[in-house]
Design a protein around this motif. Structure first.
Motif, PDB file in Angstrom:
ATOM      1  N   MET A   1       0.849  -1.199   0.000  1.00  0.00           N
ATOM      2  CA  MET A   1       0.000   0.000   0.000  1.00  0.00           C
ATOM      3  C   MET A   1       0.885   1.250   0.000  1.00  0.00           C
ATOM      4  N   THR A   2       0.540   2.206  -0.871  1.00  0.00           N
ATOM      5  CA  THR A   2       1.306   3.452  -0.929  1.00  0.00           C
ATOM      6  C   THR A   2       1.014   4.298   0.302  1.00  0.00           C
ATOM      7  N   PRO A   3       2.064   4.731   1.012  1.00  0.00           N
ATOM      8  CA  PRO A   3       1.816   5.537   2.201  1.00  0.00           C
ATOM      9  C   PRO A   3       1.196   6.880   1.834  1.00  0.00           C
ATOM     10  N   ASN A   4       0.342   7.396   2.725  1.00  0.00           N
ATOM     11  CA  ASN A   4      -0.281   8.699   2.489  1.00  0.00           C
ATOM     12  C   ASN A   4       0.805   9.768   2.514  1.00  0.00           C
ATOM     13  N   PRO A   5       0.896  10.592   1.468  1.00  0.00           N
ATOM     14  CA  PRO A   5       1.967  11.593   1.427  1.00  0.00           C
ATOM     15  C   PRO A   5       1.714  12.787   2.340  1.00  0.00           C
ATOM     16  N   PHE A   6       0.554  12.856   2.954  1.00  0.00           N
ATOM     17  CA  PHE A   6       0.211  14.003   3.789  1.00  0.00           C
ATOM     18  C   PHE A   6       0.203  13.616   5.262  1.00  0.00           C
ATOM     19  N   SER A   7       0.732  14.498   6.091  1.00  0.00           N
ATOM     20  CA  SER A   7       0.706  14.216   7.527  1.00  0.00           C
ATOM     21  C   SER A   7       0.341  15.428   8.368  1.00  0.00           C
ATOM     22  N   THR A   8       0.395  16.641   7.791  1.00  0.00           N
ATOM     23  CA  THR A   8       0.148  17.864   8.556  1.00  0.00           C
ATOM     24  C   THR A   8      -0.790  18.791   7.796  1.00  0.00           C
ATOM     25  N   PRO A   9      -1.392  19.759   8.491  1.00  0.00           N
ATOM     26  CA  PRO A   9      -2.179  20.781   7.788  1.00  0.00           C
ATOM     27  C   PRO A   9      -1.358  21.542   6.750  1.00  0.00           C
ATOM     28  N   ARG A  10      -0.071  21.714   7.005  1.00  0.00           N
ATOM     29  CA  ARG A  10       0.773  22.404   6.017  1.00  0.00           C
ATOM     30  C   ARG A  10       0.795  21.632   4.700  1.00  0.00           C
ATOM     31  N   ASP A  11       0.943  20.305   4.801  1.00  0.00           N
ATOM     32  CA  ASP A  11       0.915  19.476   3.591  1.00  0.00           C
ATOM     33  C   ASP A  11      -0.401  19.636   2.842  1.00  0.00           C
ATOM     34  N   LEU A  12      -1.503  19.572   3.588  1.00  0.00           N
ATOM     35  CA  LEU A  12      -2.831  19.642   2.969  1.00  0.00           C
ATOM     36  C   LEU A  12      -3.098  21.022   2.388  1.00  0.00           C
ATOM     37  N   LEU A  13      -2.603  22.053   3.071  1.00  0.00           N
ATOM     38  CA  LEU A  13      -2.803  23.418   2.591  1.00  0.00           C
ATOM     39  C   LEU A  13      -2.109  23.615   1.247  1.00  0.00           C
ATOM     40  N   ARG A  14      -0.872  23.181   1.150  1.00  0.00           N
ATOM     41  CA  ARG A  14      -0.150  23.310  -0.117  1.00  0.00           C
ATOM     42  C   ARG A  14      -0.872  22.559  -1.229  1.00  0.00           C
ATOM     43  N   TYR A  15      -1.312  21.349  -0.911  1.00  0.00           N
ATOM     44  CA  TYR A  15      -1.992  20.530  -1.901  1.00  0.00           C
ATOM     45  C   TYR A  15      -3.314  21.162  -2.330  1.00  0.00           C
ATOM     46  N   ALA A  16      -4.083  21.655  -1.359  1.00  0.00           N
ATOM     47  CA  ALA A  16      -5.384  22.259  -1.661  1.00  0.00           C
ATOM     48  C   ALA A  16      -5.237  23.493  -2.537  1.00  0.00           C
ATOM     49  N   VAL A  17      -4.256  24.336  -2.239  1.00  0.00           N
ATOM     50  CA  VAL A  17      -4.056  25.543  -3.043  1.00  0.00           C
ATOM     51  C   VAL A  17      -3.729  25.167  -4.481  1.00  0.00           C
ATOM     52  N   THR A  18      -2.881  24.164  -4.659  1.00  0.00           N
ATOM     53  CA  THR A  18      -2.545  23.715  -6.009  1.00  0.00           C
ATOM     54  C   THR A  18      -3.783  23.170  -6.724  1.00  0.00           C
ATOM     55  N   ARG A  19      -4.552  22.354  -6.027  1.00  0.00           N
ATOM     56  CA  ARG A  19      -5.764  21.789  -6.627  1.00  0.00           C
ATOM     57  C   ARG A  19      -6.734  22.894  -7.024  1.00  0.00           C
ATOM     58  N   PHE A  20      -6.957  23.855  -6.129  1.00  0.00           N
ATOM     59  CA  PHE A  20      -7.915  24.925  -6.397  1.00  0.00           C
ATOM     60  C   PHE A  20      -7.468  25.790  -7.571  1.00  0.00           C
ATOM     61  N   ASN A  21      -6.170  26.110  -7.618  1.00  0.00           N
ATOM     62  CA  ASN A  21      -5.674  26.929  -8.721  1.00  0.00           C
ATOM     63  C   ASN A  21      -5.696  26.162 -10.034  1.00  0.00           C
ATOM     64  N   THR A  22      -5.371  24.881  -9.990  1.00  0.00           N
ATOM     65  CA  THR A  22      -5.389  24.064 -11.198  1.00  0.00           C
ATOM     66  C   THR A  22      -6.807  23.957 -11.756  1.00  0.00           C
ATOM     67  N   ALA A  23      -7.778  23.842 -10.856  1.00  0.00           N
ATOM     68  CA  ALA A  23      -9.182  23.740 -11.272  1.00  0.00           C
ATOM     69  C   ALA A  23      -9.774  25.081 -11.684  1.00  0.00           C
ATOM     70  N   LYS A  24      -9.002  26.164 -11.459  1.00  0.00           N
ATOM     71  CA  LYS A  24      -9.476  27.519 -11.787  1.00  0.00           C
ATOM     72  C   LYS A  24     -10.838  27.788 -11.144  1.00  0.00           C
ATOM     73  N   LEU A  25     -10.901  27.542  -9.845  1.00  0.00           N
ATOM     74  CA  LEU A  25     -12.136  27.776  -9.111  1.00  0.00           C
ATOM     75  C   LEU A  25     -12.464  29.261  -9.089  1.00  0.00           C
ATOM     76  N   PHE A  26     -13.750  29.547  -8.907  1.00  0.00           N
ATOM     77  CA  PHE A  26     -14.209  30.930  -8.772  1.00  0.00           C
ATOM     78  C   PHE A  26     -14.412  31.226  -7.294  1.00  0.00           C
ATOM     79  N   PHE A  27     -13.855  32.339  -6.842  1.00  0.00           N
ATOM     80  CA  PHE A  27     -13.968  32.717  -5.430  1.00  0.00           C
ATOM     81  C   PHE A  27     -14.823  33.980  -5.316  1.00  0.00           C
ATOM     82  N   GLY A  28     -16.094  33.790  -5.039  1.00  0.00           N
ATOM     83  CA  GLY A  28     -16.986  34.936  -4.909  1.00  0.00           C
ATOM     84  C   GLY A  28     -17.933  34.795  -3.745  1.00  0.00           C
TER      85      GLY A  28
END
Length: 296
Positions: A1-28
């Motif tokens: 099983m591949t270990p989860n690459p995330f362990s802290t909020p910092r990891d998740l925050l970086r990942y979430a920002v990348t996901r949101f920007n890649t998806a070109k979400l609208f913030f309104g």
């Protein structure tokens, strides 16, 4: 099983920002950018204080906590669900309201004017006794006005029974059942026959062309609360037409129309609209006095 690459909020925050920007979400719906929205969603999901990110950035998370945050990131980036519908809360200033898909996410430039008691147009806030809010939605503005004007009763109107169910929950939370009356009505139809010191509305005002170009996040909201007809002014016309007979002699009507100033001026410019200053400039909210309306 591949270990989860995330362990802290910092990891998740970086990942979430990348996901949101890649998806070109609208913030309104509250946040202005991917970082702010990601931080808010992570803190809310982990039940941490929303204003204290730094102390928790490197905390080790449980696998179940990581899984919960990942689910939220997917809902926001893949399904493009507005953050407020994920967390079931919307903020206006310091006020926190329950929201879900039955109402639009709270956002209003009128809310910025309430802490100043609509000065200089309202000279004595304590003298305001009756306020009518049309298209109340979640009840957010009605609640804020009841707080600001201590001697006022607020009649909060909406055509949607679903929206009023959400508004009732918020009115109950703020313990304002004795001062905020929720009324199911098509604008003035079921409104009590009395005079109001203030009539306030943030109605549907998006014009047809703009409705066709709305971001997916806005399409998740009740379209009846957004669609204002061909020029966005369908409901605004009805509100203005019925306001004069329901205002006191020195009463005022205040309507938010977002980016539709051009259409508002074309439809009502001859009335002499007064444009109020908000954080977005002088284009979002206009005011008419009872005297102006009676001369119309």
């Amino acid at each position: 099983m591949t270990p989860n690459p995330f362990s802290t909020p910092r990891d998740l925050l970086r990942y979430a920002v990348t996901r949101f920007n890649t998806a070109k979400l609208f913030f309104g719906h509250g946040s202005a950018e991917a970082f702010d929205e990601a931080a808010y969603l992570i803190l809310h999901t982990l039940k941490l204080p929303l204003d204290k990110l730094e102390p928790f950035l490197d905390a080790k998370l449980l696998p179940s906590e990581i899984a919960s945050v990942m689910t939220v990131i997917d809902r926001r980036s893949i399904d493009r669900v507005p953050a407020a519908y994920i967390t079931k809360e919307g903020w206006l200033g310091t006020y926190n309201f329950y929201v879900d898909e039955r109402v639009i996410v709270p956002r209003s430039f009128i809310a910025e004017l309430i802490p100043e008691y609509f000065s200089p147009w309202v000279a004595e806030p304590e003298a305001v006794e009756n306020i009518l809010e049309l298209c109340t939605g979640s009840g957010c503005l009605a609640i804020m006005m009841a707080d600001a004007f201590p001697n006022a009763t607020v009649d909060a109107v909406d055509i949607s029974a679903d929206a009023l169910a959400v508004a009732k929950r918020n009115v109950d939370t703020y313990k304002l059942q004795d001062r905020v009356n929720l009324i199911e009505s098509d604008l003035y139809t079921n409104v009590p026959a009395k005079k109001y010191d203030l009539i306030i509305s943030n109605p549907p005002y998006v014009n047809s062309a703009s409705m066709g170009a709305l971001p997916q996040e806005y399409l998740a909201e009740p379209q009846i609360a957004l669609d204002g007809g061909s020029d966005g002014m369908d409901l605004v016309r009805k509100i203005i037409a019925g306001a004069a007979e329901r205002l006191t002699d020195d009463g005022i009507l205040m309507i938010e129309i977002g980016n539709e100033r051009e259409y508002a001026e074309a439809a009502f410019g001859e009335l002499g609209l007064t444009w109020l200053t908000t954080s977005a400039g002088d284009d979002m909210v206009f005011l008419l006095t009872a005297e102006q309306l009676k001369l119309a």
